[in-house]
Design a protein around this motif. Structure first.
Motif, PDB file in Angstrom:
ATOM      1  N   ARG A 102     -15.871   9.996  -1.030  1.00 43.26           N
ATOM      2  CA  ARG A 102     -14.705   9.040  -1.009  1.00 43.26           C
ATOM      3  C   ARG A 102     -14.930   7.702   0.057  1.00 43.26           C
ATOM      4  N   HIS A 103     -15.404   8.261   0.843  1.00 44.73           N
ATOM      5  CA  HIS A 103     -15.475   7.396   2.602  1.00 44.73           C
ATOM      6  C   HIS A 103     -16.286   6.841   2.485  1.00 44.73           C
ATOM      7  N   LEU A 104     -17.869   6.230   1.794  1.00 45.06           N
ATOM      8  CA  LEU A 104     -18.238   5.715   1.567  1.00 45.06           C
ATOM      9  C   LEU A 104     -19.035   4.741   0.675  1.00 45.06           C
ATOM     10  N   GLY A 105     -18.562   5.535  -0.137  1.00 51.57           N
ATOM     11  CA  GLY A 105     -17.913   5.098  -1.641  1.00 51.57           C
ATOM     12  C   GLY A 105     -17.233   3.419  -1.532  1.00 51.57           C
ATOM     13  N   GLY A 106     -16.163   3.572  -1.078  1.00 48.13           N
ATOM     14  CA  GLY A 106     -15.020   3.334  -0.538  1.00 48.13           C
ATOM     15  C   GLY A 106     -13.774   3.358  -1.965  1.00 48.13           C
ATOM     16  N   PRO A 107     -12.842   2.025  -1.924  1.00 46.81           N
ATOM     17  CA  PRO A 107     -11.604   1.734  -2.848  1.00 46.81           C
ATOM     18  C   PRO A 107     -11.912   2.167  -4.465  1.00 46.81           C
ATOM     19  N   GLY A 108     -12.774   1.208  -4.234  1.00 45.07           N
ATOM     20  CA  GLY A 108     -13.504   0.852  -5.813  1.00 45.07           C
ATOM     21  C   GLY A 108     -14.690   2.547  -6.488  1.00 45.07           C
ATOM     22  N   MET A 109     -15.010   3.119  -5.778  1.00 47.53           N
ATOM     23  CA  MET A 109     -16.232   4.127  -6.241  1.00 47.53           C
ATOM     24  C   MET A 109     -15.896   5.312  -6.905  1.00 47.53           C
ATOM     25  N   TYR A 110     -15.989   5.458  -7.907  1.00 46.93           N
ATOM     26  CA  TYR A 110     -15.729   7.456  -8.334  1.00 46.93           C
ATOM     27  C   TYR A 110     -16.193   7.692  -9.126  1.00 46.93           C
ATOM     28  N   ASN A 111     -17.125   9.110  -8.533  1.00 48.06           N
ATOM     29  CA  ASN A 111     -17.695   9.635  -9.538  1.00 48.06           C
ATOM     30  C   ASN A 111     -16.904  10.712  -9.750  1.00 48.06           C
ATOM     31  N   MET A 112     -16.919  11.968 -11.057  1.00 46.03           N
ATOM     32  CA  MET A 112     -16.067  12.440 -11.479  1.00 46.03           C
ATOM     33  C   MET A 112     -15.215  13.271 -10.485  1.00 46.03           C
ATOM     34  N   GLU A 113     -15.567  13.734  -9.074  1.00 45.89           N
ATOM     35  CA  GLU A 113     -15.161  14.781  -8.598  1.00 45.89           C
ATOM     36  C   GLU A 113     -13.928  13.777  -7.503  1.00 45.89           C
ATOM     37  N   ARG A 114     -14.763  12.710  -7.299  1.00 49.71           N
ATOM     38  CA  ARG A 114     -13.259  12.296  -6.672  1.00 49.71           C
ATOM     39  C   ARG A 114     -12.453  11.491  -8.062  1.00 49.71           C
ATOM     40  N   ALA A 115     -12.362  11.416  -9.166  1.00 47.13           N
ATOM     41  CA  ALA A 115     -11.793  11.003  -9.869  1.00 47.13           C
ATOM     42  C   ALA A 115     -10.483  12.129 -10.170  1.00 47.13           C
ATOM     43  N   MET A 116     -11.388  12.609 -10.456  1.00 46.07           N
ATOM     44  CA  MET A 116     -10.326  14.234 -10.308  1.00 46.07           C
ATOM     45  C   MET A 116      -9.253  15.041  -9.455  1.00 46.07           C
ATOM     46  N   ALA A 117     -10.088  14.468  -8.454  1.00 45.61           N
ATOM     47  CA  ALA A 117      -9.375  14.840  -6.666  1.00 45.61           C
ATOM     48  C   ALA A 117      -8.362  14.289  -6.957  1.00 45.61           C
ATOM     49  N   GLU A 118      -8.618  12.918  -6.657  1.00 47.08           N
ATOM     50  CA  GLU A 118      -7.421  11.802  -6.616  1.00 47.08           C
ATOM     51  C   GLU A 118      -6.506  12.040  -7.909  1.00 47.08           C
ATOM     52  N   ARG A 119      -5.619  12.699  -8.277  1.00 49.38           N
ATOM     53  CA  ARG A 119      -4.796  12.654  -9.319  1.00 49.38           C
ATOM     54  C   ARG A 119      -3.552  13.115  -9.034  1.00 49.38           C
ATOM     55  N   PRO A 120      -2.269  13.087  -8.255  1.00 46.73           N
ATOM     56  CA  PRO A 120      -1.758  14.297  -7.878  1.00 46.73           C
ATOM     57  C   PRO A 120      -0.647  14.490  -8.396  1.00 46.73           C
ATOM     58  N   PHE A 121      -0.964  14.087  -9.838  1.00 47.93           N
ATOM     59  CA  PHE A 121       0.714  14.515 -10.982  1.00 47.93           C
ATOM     60  C   PHE A 121      -0.095  15.856 -11.717  1.00 47.93           C
ATOM     61  N   THR A 122      -1.333  15.906 -12.079  1.00 48.40           N
ATOM     62  CA  THR A 122      -2.497  17.013 -12.395  1.00 48.40           C
ATOM     63  C   THR A 122      -1.399  18.179 -12.344  1.00 48.40           C
ATOM     64  N   GLY A 123      -1.110  18.670 -13.899  1.00 47.77           N
ATOM     65  CA  GLY A 123      -1.174  20.204 -14.311  1.00 47.77           C
ATOM     66  C   GLY A 123       1.167  20.139 -14.773  1.00 47.77           C
ATOM     67  N   ILE A 124       1.299  18.716 -14.300  1.00 47.15           N
ATOM     68  CA  ILE A 124       2.512  18.820 -14.056  1.00 47.15           C
ATOM     69  C   ILE A 124       3.008  18.311 -15.534  1.00 47.15           C
ATOM     70  N   ILE A 125       3.736  18.857 -16.151  1.00 44.42           N
ATOM     71  CA  ILE A 125       3.893  18.537 -17.373  1.00 44.42           C
ATOM     72  C   ILE A 125       5.085  17.636 -17.188  1.00 44.42           C
ATOM     73  N   GLY A 126       5.062  16.174 -18.770  1.00 43.06           N
ATOM     74  CA  GLY A 126       6.432  15.834 -18.922  1.00 43.06           C
ATOM     75  C   GLY A 126       5.354  14.745 -18.022  1.00 43.06           C
ATOM     76  N   VAL A 127       5.476  14.499 -16.416  1.00 44.44           N
ATOM     77  CA  VAL A 127       5.807  13.178 -15.549  1.00 44.44           C
ATOM     78  C   VAL A 127       3.511  12.675 -15.211  1.00 44.44           C
ATOM     79  N   GLY A 128       2.878  14.735 -15.618  1.00 48.03           N
ATOM     80  CA  GLY A 128       1.601  14.412 -15.275  1.00 48.03           C
ATOM     81  C   GLY A 128       0.616  14.248 -16.750  1.00 48.03           C
ATOM     82  N   ALA A 129       0.800  13.614 -17.557  1.00 42.32           N
ATOM     83  CA  ALA A 129      -0.057  13.587 -18.883  1.00 42.32           C
ATOM     84  C   ALA A 129      -1.237  12.987 -18.613  1.00 42.32           C
ATOM     85  N   VAL A 130      -1.446  12.234 -18.075  1.00 41.54           N
ATOM     86  CA  VAL A 130      -2.191  11.634 -18.073  1.00 41.54           C
ATOM     87  C   VAL A 130      -3.605  11.237 -17.185  1.00 41.54           C
ATOM     88  N   ASP A 131      -2.834  12.076 -15.853  1.00 43.56           N
ATOM     89  CA  ASP A 131      -3.808  12.712 -14.866  1.00 43.56           C
ATOM     90  C   ASP A 131      -4.336  14.326 -15.723  1.00 43.56           C
TER      91      ASP A 131
END
Lengths: 207, 552
Positions: free
Chosen positions: B209-238
């Motif tokens: 998250r901090h050394l890779g900067g804004p464009g570098m995503y591993n799976m853990e970071r890509a999962m963590a930074e999904r704010p609508f996860t689990g919310i039915i209706g608005v969170g489908a993609v996350d």
């Protein structure tokens, strides 16, 4: 005093004790003799309740104790490796077997096993012979009906072994304790016991 | 009856804490994502948020593992083979990075490799926001692991084996001995260290998250930074993204941990302890080895040095302002409350996780040698307690966040929510220290106690616990340290300022690039965590017993 009927124990499909029968009289000291691996220790563990057999029963003073846990059988055991608690000193080890620990009784017992004044000694500072005496004293203070001795002298040199065997016999006889002493050493067996039983006489299990 | 309760309690608690929330979370994610798991996985590369994340994660983990092994093995060899001056201090320095909290290491590497760092300014080294920076940080972390696991195997080898090999045709040359003697000695420990390195690099979050900067995503970071996860209706993609990554991660981590177990079963000396009977040789008088060892020591301490140095610097000038501001109650990033929160979670983690680990270890070690269902139950319980190792911190966080919110939304606001995550993550660490010690405990002590008439309770409190005092203290220290440094799950669950822990505060403070005092306070928090963790680490080493097969 002790009767073992049809004791049967197997490990991983291998029969260690096959319908063993054994009878020991009141205040009698029996030496159970046999080569390593013939099931001597297993028989002691079976009597103590540390090993659950697939059959048979153990009667102590006429009472069937087969379904009782080890702590309720009134059986004492001196282990081959002695199993002295390393986190306790000598007095702590002796007190462990007493319902109400009494310093006088501990001192008296240490005198009996020729270790007077050893109360505060750490376990790791004891010699082999001293360790055997502490283990014996600990078991005696628990006042068991039967005492089982699992080759506790095996690791000692010949002279000390025979001297200690004589001492142990005297202590047991003075207190009228019924005991089974397991050994593969015929000299020790002769020295310590009233009667020698060959393991092959009581079991048909193969090594 | 008592026995049944004693053996059932740990399984019930682990199911309630770990398994059930995770399963509920998966179901909820599946509902919210509105697609099946296979479709979710196949969609990953079509989305800009996740395109290439799986490949990047695997590549990053593989390169980090290779780099770690290449540097760690020679260091472990030198440490195991030769007696260095101040040997125990050198080993402590080399193995310390492994216990440093991830946010502290992140701060250290930002200071070391960042755009205004000493290296960037003096050597024009531009590693900021590159994969190389993350690989360097992963290597720094995990070299400690290789040294810790491989060095004792080398140091413990009976010297007569090498002597006899020298006299035989099969070992009369150095390369023959390397191939036929030393490789078999180290290979299982090295494989275990490499597997663990892969796992830790695979689930790395704070560093990416901090050394890779804004464009570098591993799976853990890509999962963590999904704010609508689990919310039915608005969170489908996350939800779809987290579901897909979560399942891929579970499969890969389970396979890696299965491998680890294989190595563990084949090699008895893997993950050994720091105390061992030394058979080391006198150090040959060659300068290059000393030079390389000196460089390794400098590399091991540099990020830690810059972490502490940064706490005495505001906008590039030496100052105590950050320390003063950090302990004043008026500032946004005042440390008092986060410090209290951190300690509260850590203390409660120890109070709950260690007895639970003891109970579970007791059940496993007692029942595993019995026949039939008891032995099977012991194996299942062992796997269940270890399950959090196959989940990343972020997935543990989602398990709690989504799994428990399914039961009741009000649970999301209770102060002890992050504590559950700390417990789940600390429990397997505590278990891995207590269980091997319990297994190696001579059963005749317990049997002797029973033939002396002691009840079950007396055996536990007068014999079992006193004999396991060392491992229990080590487990408590480890659980405390794990909770102290926990970042991924706590960050995900963070809801109110009342839950801010020191690692979360560091992340928030460092996310304010325009505020120099905030960054310096982050260094103060990191320094506090670092000093506490190192003190704990040194204390734990004193309680390890010779021959105790601890695993961490």
């Amino acid at each position: 005093m002790l009767e073992v009927k049809n004791a049967t124990v197997s490990f991983s499909g291998k029969l260690i004790l096959d319908a063993v029968n054994l009878s020991v009289g009141d205040s009698e000291i029996v030496a159970l003799l046999g080569p390593s691996g013939c099931g001597k220790t297993t028989l002691l563990r079976y009597i103590a309740g540390l090993e659950k057999g697939s059959g048979g029963e153990v009667l102590i003073a006429g009472k069937d104790v087969s379904n009782l846990p080890p702590e309720k059988r009134s059986v004492g055991m001196v282990f081959q490796n002695l199993a002295l608690f390393p986190h306790l000193d000598v007095a702590g080890n002796l007190a462990f077997g007493m319902v109400i620990p009494e310093a006088e009784k501990i001192a008296e017992m240490l005198g009996i096993v020729n270790l007077a004044g050893f109360q505060e000694r750490k376990i790791e500072t004891l010699s082999g012979g001293e360790g055997q005496r502490v283990a014996l004293a600990r078991s005696l203070l628990a006042e068991p009906t039967i005492l089982l001795l699992d080759e506790p002298l095996a690791s000692l040199d010949e002279d000390l072994k025979l001297a200690l065997a004589e001492d142990v016999r005297k202590i047991l006889k003075d207190r009228g304790i019924t005991a089974i002493h397991v050994t593969h050493d015929r000299q020790v067996a002769k020295k310590i016991s009233d009667r020698i039983i060959e393991m092959s006489e009581v079991t048909q299990a193969e090594d | 009856m008592g026995k049944l309760v004693l053996h059932t309690v740990p399984a019930v608690l682990v199911i309630l804490l770990v398994i059930a929330p995770f399963i509920i979370a998966l179901i909820r994610l599946s509902e919210a994502s509105e697609v099946g798991i296979f479709e979710a996985i196949s969609n990953l590369d079509n989305r800009y948020q996740t395109n290439g994340a799986v490949g990047f994660t695997l590549k990053l983990s593989a390169i980090s593992t290779l780099s770690t092994v290449s540097i760690g093995l020679p260091l472990a060899w030198w440490m195991g083979r030769y007696h260095w001056p101040a040997h125990s201090i050198i080993r402590a320095i080399l193995t310390t990075p492994f216990v440093v909290p991830s946010m502290v290491a992140t701060i250290g590497f930002i200071s070391l490799l960042g755009p205004q760092s000493w290296l960037a300014e003096n050597f024009n080294l531009k590693l900021w926001h590159t994969m190389t920076a993350i690989v360097i940080a992963h290597t720094w972390y995990n070299v400690a692991l290789v040294v810790r696991l491989v060095e004792p195997a080398i140091a413990r080898l009976d010297p007569s084996l090498e002597e006899s090999a020298r006299l035989l045709p099969g070992g009369n040359k150095a390369w023959k001995r390397a191939l036929r003697l030393w490789w078999p000695v180290v290979r299982l420990n090295l494989a275990a260290a490499a597997t663990l390195t892969f796992v830790f690099s695979f689930t790395s979050f704070a560093l990416v998250r901090h050394l890779g900067g804004p464009g570098m995503y591993n799976m853990e970071r890509a999962m963590a930074e999904r704010p609508f996860t689990g919310i039915i209706g608005v969170g489908a993609v996350d939800s779809e993204i987290v579901l897909a990554f979560g399942v891929i991660q579970l499969v890969i981590l389970t396979a890696a941990l299965w491998l680890l177990t294989e190595f563990q079963q084949r090699g008895k000396t893997w993950l050994p302890l720091a105390t061992e009977k030394s058979t080391r040789l006198q150090l040959p008088k060659t300068k290059h080895q000393k030079l390389l060892m000196g460089s390794a020591l400098a590399a091991a301490t540099a990020p830690l040095y810059f972490t502490i140095k940064g706490s005495f610097s505001v906008a590039g000038n030496f100052s105590f302002e950050a320390w003063q501001t950090a302990f004043s109650s008026s500032h946004d990033f005042a440390l008092i409350q986060p410090l209290i929160n951190t300690l509260r979670f850590a203390i409660l983690t120890v109070i709950i996780a260690v007895p639970l680990a003891w109970l579970a270890a007791n059940s496993v070690s007692t029942l595993e040698n019995e026949k039939g269902w008891s032995a099977r139950y012991a194996r299942v319980l062992d796997v269940m307690v270890m399950a959090p190792f196959a989940l990343s911190a972020v997935m543990v966080g989602y398990g709690i966040l989504i799994g428990l919110s399914h039961l009741s939304n009000s649970l999301l606001l209770v102060w002890w929510l992050p504590l559950i995550a700390h417990l789940i993550i600390a429990l397997p660490f505590a278990m891995r220290v207590i269980l091997p010690a319990m297994r190696s405990l001579d059963p005749s002590y317990l049997e002797a106690a029973r033939t002396l008439g002691a009840s079950q309770l007396k055996v536990i409190f007068k014999v079992h616990i006193p004999l396991l005092r060392g491992p229990l203290i080590v487990a408590a220290i480890l659980a405390f340290a794990v909770s102290l440094g926990e970042f991924g799950a706590t960050w995900l669950l963070w809801n109110t300022p009342d839950w801010t822990t020191l690692p979360v505060l560091i992340d928030r403070a460092y996310s304010r690039p325009y505020d120099p005092i905030a960054r310096s306070i982050a260094h103060v928090a990191a320094s506090l965590l670092l000093i506490t963790t190192l003190t704990l680490f040194i204390t734990a080493e004193k309680f390890r017993m010779t021959g105790q097969e601890g695993e961490f």
